[in-house]
Design an enzyme around this catalytic site. Structure first.
Site, PDB file in Angstrom:
ATOM      1  CG  ASN A 113      -0.371  -0.101   2.505  1.00  9.74           C
ATOM      2  OD1 ASN A 113       0.827   0.081   2.651  1.00  9.74           O
ATOM      3  ND2 ASN A 113      -1.168  -0.387   3.515  1.00  9.74           N
ATOM      4  CG  HIS A 116       4.522   3.139   8.440  1.00  7.46           C
ATOM      5  ND1 HIS A 116       3.697   2.382   9.235  1.00  7.46           N
ATOM      6  CD2 HIS A 116       5.199   3.976   9.281  1.00  7.46           C
ATOM      7  CE1 HIS A 116       3.877   2.739  10.501  1.00  7.46           C
ATOM      8  NE2 HIS A 116       4.789   3.705  10.554  1.00  7.46           N
TER       9      HIS A 116
END
Length: 139
Positions: A113, A116
């Site tokens: 994704n 962070h």
């Protein structure tokens, strides 16, 4: 309140040469990048960083992913930086992320994704200290 938060541009994004594009979204959101370095995270660093997930079934896969290619670790600064950056990142699942967020724009999956960000001011301080000395942070 001006705060600092910690960010990682993950291997899926560095592999696709997206560091500059991610940085542009960060800066457009009013956050300043006050420290940044491209590193190859060691297995020990990844295990320590994600220690909170040690008992979770995805821990091994997460460590493998985070050590698979370079990452860019960063310290971001700005008004309510922790909450602001979490908003800019978008939902963990890119399919649920709002338009214009980093994950909506660049993430490939829940596991890959792209970024962070610290989830609290307390964790931001801990995470920043794992990768930066105070001398490396130039506000």
């Amino acid at each position: 309140m001006t705060e600092r938060t910690f960010s990682i541009i993950k291997p899926d994004a560095t592999r696709r040469n997206l560091t500059g594009k991610v940085n542009a979204v960060i800066e457009d959101a009013g956050l300043r990048i006050v420290a940044q370095k491209r590193i190859r995270m060691s297995r020990a660093q990844a295990e320590k960083f994600y220690e909170v997930h040690k008992e979770r079934p995805f821990f091994g896969e997460l460590v493998e992913f985070m050590t698979s290619a370079p990452v860019v670790v960063q310290v971001l600064e700005g008004e309510n930086a922790v909450a602001r950056y979490r908003e800019v990142m978008g939902a963990t699942n890119p399919a649920q992320a709002a338009d214009g967020t980093i994950r909506k724009l660049y993430a490939e999956s829940v596991g890959e994704n792209s970024v962070h960000g610290s989830d609290s001011l307390e964790n931001a301080k801990i995470e920043i200290a794992q990768f930066f000395t105070e001398d490396e942070i130039v506000g």
